[in-house]
Design an enzyme around this catalytic site. Structure first.
Site, mmCIF file in Angstrom:
data_model
loop_
_atom_site.group_PDB
_atom_site.id
_atom_site.type_symbol
_atom_site.label_atom_id
_atom_site.label_comp_id
_atom_site.label_asym_id
_atom_site.label_seq_id
_atom_site.Cartn_x
_atom_site.Cartn_y
_atom_site.Cartn_z
ATOM 1 N N SER A 138 70.055 48.780 47.004
ATOM 2 C CA SER A 138 70.912 49.384 45.986
ATOM 3 C C SER A 138 71.587 50.627 46.544
ATOM 4 C CB SER A 138 70.023 49.775 44.802
ATOM 5 O OG SER A 138 70.714 50.622 43.936
ATOM 6 N N TYR A 162 62.251 53.942 41.005
ATOM 7 C CA TYR A 162 62.949 52.690 41.314
ATOM 8 C C TYR A 162 63.677 52.801 42.657
ATOM 9 C CZ TYR A 162 66.771 49.333 41.455
ATOM 10 O OH TYR A 162 67.660 48.379 41.873
ATOM 11 N N LYS A 166 63.162 50.796 46.576
ATOM 12 C CA LYS A 166 64.174 50.151 47.430
ATOM 13 C C LYS A 166 64.188 50.809 48.809
ATOM 14 C CE LYS A 166 65.528 47.136 44.451
ATOM 15 N NZ LYS A 166 65.198 45.723 44.643
ATOM 16 N N PHE A 191 76.489 47.957 44.714
ATOM 17 C CA PHE A 191 76.999 49.044 43.880
ATOM 18 C C PHE A 191 76.819 48.611 42.405
ATOM 19 C CE2 PHE A 191 78.135 52.515 46.612
ATOM 20 C CZ PHE A 191 77.704 51.975 47.785
ATOM 21 N N ASN A 212 72.843 49.811 30.852
ATOM 22 C CA ASN A 212 74.036 49.809 31.704
ATOM 23 C C ASN A 212 75.309 49.682 30.872
ATOM 24 O OD1 ASN A 212 71.894 48.055 33.746
ATOM 25 N ND2 ASN A 212 72.813 49.959 34.430
ATOM 26 N N PRO A 306 70.830 62.480 31.991
ATOM 27 C CA PRO A 306 70.099 63.105 33.103
ATOM 28 C C PRO A 306 70.046 62.192 34.326
ATOM 29 C CG PRO A 306 68.861 63.303 31.049
ATOM 30 C CD PRO A 306 70.030 62.417 30.761
HETATM 31 P P1 NAD Z 1 67.136 40.711 36.860
HETATM 32 O O1 NAD Z 1 66.046 41.454 36.179
HETATM 33 O O2 NAD Z 1 68.127 39.991 36.025
HETATM 34 O O3 NAD Z 1 66.523 39.693 37.925
HETATM 35 C C1 NAD Z 1 65.311 39.945 38.592
HETATM 36 C C2 NAD Z 1 64.453 38.693 38.441
HETATM 37 O O4 NAD Z 1 63.226 38.885 39.136
HETATM 38 C C3 NAD Z 1 64.105 38.379 36.984
HETATM 39 O O5 NAD Z 1 64.384 37.021 36.739
HETATM 40 C C4 NAD Z 1 62.602 38.656 36.897
HETATM 41 O O6 NAD Z 1 61.963 37.796 35.974
HETATM 42 C C5 NAD Z 1 62.155 38.413 38.315
HETATM 43 N N1 NAD Z 1 60.961 39.146 38.752
HETATM 44 C C6 NAD Z 1 60.730 40.475 38.745
HETATM 45 N N2 NAD Z 1 59.543 40.745 39.319
HETATM 46 C C7 NAD Z 1 59.011 39.544 39.718
HETATM 47 C C8 NAD Z 1 57.828 39.149 40.389
HETATM 48 N N3 NAD Z 1 56.914 40.051 40.767
HETATM 49 N N4 NAD Z 1 57.637 37.843 40.646
HETATM 50 C C9 NAD Z 1 58.545 36.917 40.271
HETATM 51 N N5 NAD Z 1 59.681 37.224 39.626
HETATM 52 C C10 NAD Z 1 59.914 38.527 39.362
HETATM 53 O O7 NAD Z 1 67.869 41.776 37.821
HETATM 54 P P2 NAD Z 1 69.225 41.637 38.648
HETATM 55 O O8 NAD Z 1 70.219 42.557 38.048
HETATM 56 O O9 NAD Z 1 69.564 40.217 38.863
HETATM 57 O O10 NAD Z 1 68.756 42.313 40.009
HETATM 58 C C11 NAD Z 1 68.285 41.556 41.102
HETATM 59 C C12 NAD Z 1 67.875 42.497 42.220
HETATM 60 O O11 NAD Z 1 68.983 43.319 42.576
HETATM 61 C C13 NAD Z 1 66.738 43.449 41.835
HETATM 62 O O12 NAD Z 1 65.874 43.591 42.935
HETATM 63 C C14 NAD Z 1 67.466 44.740 41.557
HETATM 64 O O13 NAD Z 1 66.639 45.853 41.786
HETATM 65 C C15 NAD Z 1 68.614 44.677 42.535
HETATM 66 N N6 NAD Z 1 69.771 45.479 42.120
HETATM 67 C C16 NAD Z 1 70.353 45.261 40.907
HETATM 68 C C17 NAD Z 1 71.426 46.058 40.509
HETATM 69 C C18 NAD Z 1 72.067 45.866 39.164
HETATM 70 O O14 NAD Z 1 72.795 46.773 38.723
HETATM 71 N N7 NAD Z 1 71.872 44.734 38.491
HETATM 72 C C19 NAD Z 1 71.924 47.073 41.356
HETATM 73 C C20 NAD Z 1 71.317 47.256 42.588
HETATM 74 C C21 NAD Z 1 70.239 46.447 42.967
HETATM 75 N N1 UFG Z 2 77.455 54.999 30.891
HETATM 76 C C1 UFG Z 2 77.894 55.491 29.670
HETATM 77 N N2 UFG Z 2 77.328 54.992 28.553
HETATM 78 C C2 UFG Z 2 76.359 54.015 28.573
HETATM 79 C C3 UFG Z 2 75.921 53.529 29.829
HETATM 80 C C4 UFG Z 2 76.504 54.045 30.972
HETATM 81 O O1 UFG Z 2 78.759 56.369 29.610
HETATM 82 O O2 UFG Z 2 75.868 53.621 27.494
HETATM 83 C C5 UFG Z 2 78.081 55.527 32.117
HETATM 84 C C6 UFG Z 2 77.095 56.228 33.044
HETATM 85 O O3 UFG Z 2 76.931 57.573 32.671
HETATM 86 C C7 UFG Z 2 77.763 56.023 34.412
HETATM 87 C C8 UFG Z 2 78.440 54.662 34.263
HETATM 88 O O4 UFG Z 2 78.573 54.426 32.859
HETATM 89 O O5 UFG Z 2 78.762 56.996 34.611
HETATM 90 C C9 UFG Z 2 77.641 53.516 34.881
HETATM 91 O O6 UFG Z 2 76.316 53.552 34.359
HETATM 92 P P1 UFG Z 2 75.304 52.318 34.542
HETATM 93 O O7 UFG Z 2 74.055 52.693 33.801
HETATM 94 O O8 UFG Z 2 75.968 51.051 34.162
HETATM 95 O O9 UFG Z 2 75.079 52.259 36.110
HETATM 96 P P2 UFG Z 2 74.551 53.362 37.135
HETATM 97 O O10 UFG Z 2 75.673 53.679 38.063
HETATM 98 O O11 UFG Z 2 73.918 54.494 36.443
HETATM 99 O O12 UFG Z 2 73.393 52.571 37.913
HETATM 100 C C10 UFG Z 2 73.552 51.217 38.362
HETATM 101 C C11 UFG Z 2 72.213 50.493 38.242
HETATM 102 C C12 UFG Z 2 71.209 51.089 39.197
HETATM 103 C C13 UFG Z 2 71.771 51.044 40.600
HETATM 104 C C14 UFG Z 2 73.102 51.747 40.647
HETATM 105 C C15 UFG Z 2 73.719 51.564 42.020
HETATM 106 O O13 UFG Z 2 71.720 50.602 36.925
HETATM 107 O O14 UFG Z 2 70.027 50.325 39.181
HETATM 108 O O15 UFG Z 2 74.001 51.195 39.681
HETATM 109 O O16 UFG Z 2 74.870 52.332 42.139
HETATM 110 F F1 UFG Z 2 70.921 51.672 41.439
#
Ligand code: NAD
Ligand code: UFG
Length: 352
Positions: A138, A162, A166, A191, A212, A306
C-alpha cells in the site's frame, strides 16, 4: 539445505495462480482478469470480509471455473494440501485486514493476520518449490516527509498498525529474496482503488458504514446514508480538500497480470507503485460523480480526519518501465462504474 530450489520450467501448460483473498474487492477483479487471460485460478479466502457470491459472478462473467477453498490463509496444513493438489506457479496474496482505524483498536489481530498469513505462504511455497509471489502492499508504507509524487525509493514509515503490517511483510519478503535468489517478489503499492467492473456484477462491498470515500458517496447517493462529511477543507490543496491518486480497480487488477509475467522472468524483490500519477481532491471526485451520473450527493464540510495528510499521489513511471503497465481508465470511468455497481447491488452481495 536451500530454502528455495531452482525454478522448474512449466512448459505450455496453463499456469495456475493461487489467489488468497480472491473473494474480496481487488481479488475478485483480479481473478476475472486472470481467467480471461487463460490462467487457472485457485482461491483461498475465509470470507471474513467478503461473500462467495463474488466468485460465482466472476465465473458467470468469464464462463470459466474457479477452484475455491474456504479457510484461513494462516493455516499451513491446509495450504500444504492445496499446494499438493494443484501445480501452483505463482501466489498473489490479497488476504489481509485493511481498515486503518480498526487496526489502531485491535493491533494484535492485524499483526497476526497479515504477517502470519504471509509467512505461512512463504513456508509452504518453499516446500513446494514455488518461487513467484505478488504481494498487496500500500501507499501507506511511505513516510509522511516524502515529496510528491511518491517514488518507490522514498522514505518508508507508517502511522498506524495496518501500515506497519504492510511495511513488515515487505521487509520479510525482501529478506527472503536476498537469502534465496531464485525467489521472485513484486511488492505492489496500491494507491486508492475505486470503481468496479463495468458489468456492475462485481464491486466493492464494505461491511457496515464505509470509511473510504467512494463507497460513502455511492451509499449516500442511494439514500442509505444521509450525507457525506468532507473531512476538512483547510488543507493546502487547490480547493482545501484532501488530494489522492484514485485508480480504477480494473486497471489495478491488470497490473497484477503484468506483475505475474514479470515475476516469472526475473528474480529478486521489487516494489512498484500502482497509481495513475494524477491527484484529485475530495470535491473533484464528488462533483465528477454528480455530473457523470446525474445524481446529487448531499454533503457537509467537517473537521480534518485524524491521521490524514493533504496530498498523496504516485510516480507511476517504474510500473511503466518495469511491468509495461499504466492506468488507462479515467475519473469518469471510475465514478460511473462505482455507481453502476451500487445501483445494481444496493445491499452489496449479501442481500442484493
Ligand atoms: P477485501 O477485504 O475486500 O479483500 C481481502 C480478502 O481477504 C477478503 O475476502 C477477506 O475475507 C480475506 N481475508 C482476510 N484475512 C484472511 C485470512 N487470514 N485468510 C483468508 N482470507 C482472508 O480488501 P481489498 O480492498 O480487496 O484489499 C486486498 C488487499 O489489498 C489487502 O491486503 C489490502 O490491505 C490491500 N490494499 C487495499 C487497498 C484498498 O484501498 N482497498 C489499498 C492498499 C492495499
Ligand atoms: N474522505 C472524506 N470523507 C469520507 C471519507 C474520506 O472526506 O467520508 C476523504 C479523506 O479525508 C481523504 C480522501 O477522502 O482525503 C480519501 O480517503 P479514503 O478513506 O477513501 O482513503 P485514504 O487515502 O485515507 O486511504 C486509502 C486506504 C488505505 C490505503 C491508502 C493508500 O483506505 O488503506 O488509501 O493510499 F493505505
Amino acid at each position: 539445505m536451500e530454502f528455495f530450489y531452482a525454478k522448474k520450467p512449466k512448459g505450455d501448460v496453463k499456469m495456475t495462480i493461487l489467489v488468497t483473498g480472491g473473494a474480496g474487492y481487488i481479488g475478485s477483479h483480479t481473478c476475472l482478469e486472470l481467467l480471461d487471460a487463460g490462467y487457472e485460478v485457485v482461491v483461498v479466502d475465509d470470507l471474513r470480509n467478503s461473500d462467495a457470491e463474488s466468485l460465482n459472478r466472476v465465473e458467470q462473467l468469464t464462463g470459466k471455473p474457479i477452484t475455491f477453498y474456504q479457510f484461513d490463509a494462516r493455516d499451513e496444513k491446509k495450504l500444504d494440501e492445496v499446494f499438493t493438489k494443484h501445480n501452483i506457479s505463482c501466489v498473489i496474496h490479497f488476504a489481509g485486514l485493511k481498515a486503518v482505524g480498526e487496526s489502531v483498536s485491535i493491533p494484535l489481530t492485524y499483526y497476526h493476520n497479515n504477517l502470519v498469513s504471509t509467512m505461512a505462504l512463504c513456508a509452504v511455497m518453499n516446500k513446494h518449490n514455488v518461487n513467484n509471489f505478488i504481494f498487496s502492499s500500500s501507499a501507506t508504507v511511505y513516510a509522511q516527509d516524502n515529496e510528491m509524487p511518491l517514488k518507490e525509493d522514498g522514505h518508508l514509515g507508517c502511522t498506524n498498525p495496518y501500515g506497519w503490517t504492510k511495511f513488515m511483510c515487505e521487509e520479510i519478503l525482501k529478506d527472503i529474496a536476498v537469502a534465496e535468489p531464485v525467489f521472485s517478489v513484486v511488492l505492489l503499492r496500491y494507491f486508492n482503488p475505486i470503481g468496479a467492473h463495468p458489468s456492475g456484477m462485481i464491486g466493492e462491498d464494505p461491511a457496515g458504514i464505509p470509511n473510504n470515500l467512494l463507497p460513502y458517496i455511492t451509499q449516500t447517493a442511494l439514500g442509505r446514508l444521509e450525507r457525506l462529511t468532507v473531512h476538512g477543507d483547510d488543507y493546502d490543496t487547490k480547493d482545501g480538500t484532501g488530494v489522492r491518486d484514485y485508480i480504477h480497480v480494473v486497471d489495478l487488477a491488470k497490473g497484477h497480470l503484468k506483475a505475474v509475467e514479470y515475476a516469472r522472468k526475473h528474480q529478486g524483490c521489487e516494489a512498484v507503485n500502482l497509481g495513475t500519477g494524477v491527484g484529485y481532491s475530495v470535491l473533484d471526485i464528488l462533483h465528477a460523480f454528480e455530473s457523470e451520473n446525474d445524481v446529487k450527493v448531499p454533503y457537509v464540510i467537517g473537521p480534518r480526519r485524524p491521521g490524514d495528510i493533504a496530498t498523496v499521489y504516485a510516480d507511476p513511471q517504474k510500473a511503466k518501465d518495469m511491468l509495461g503497465w499504466e492506468a488507462e481508465l479515467g475519473i469518469k470511468d471510475m465514478v460511473r462504474d462505482a455507481w453502476n455497481w451500487q445501483k445494481k447491488n444496493p445491499q452489496g452481495y449479501r442481500k442484493g
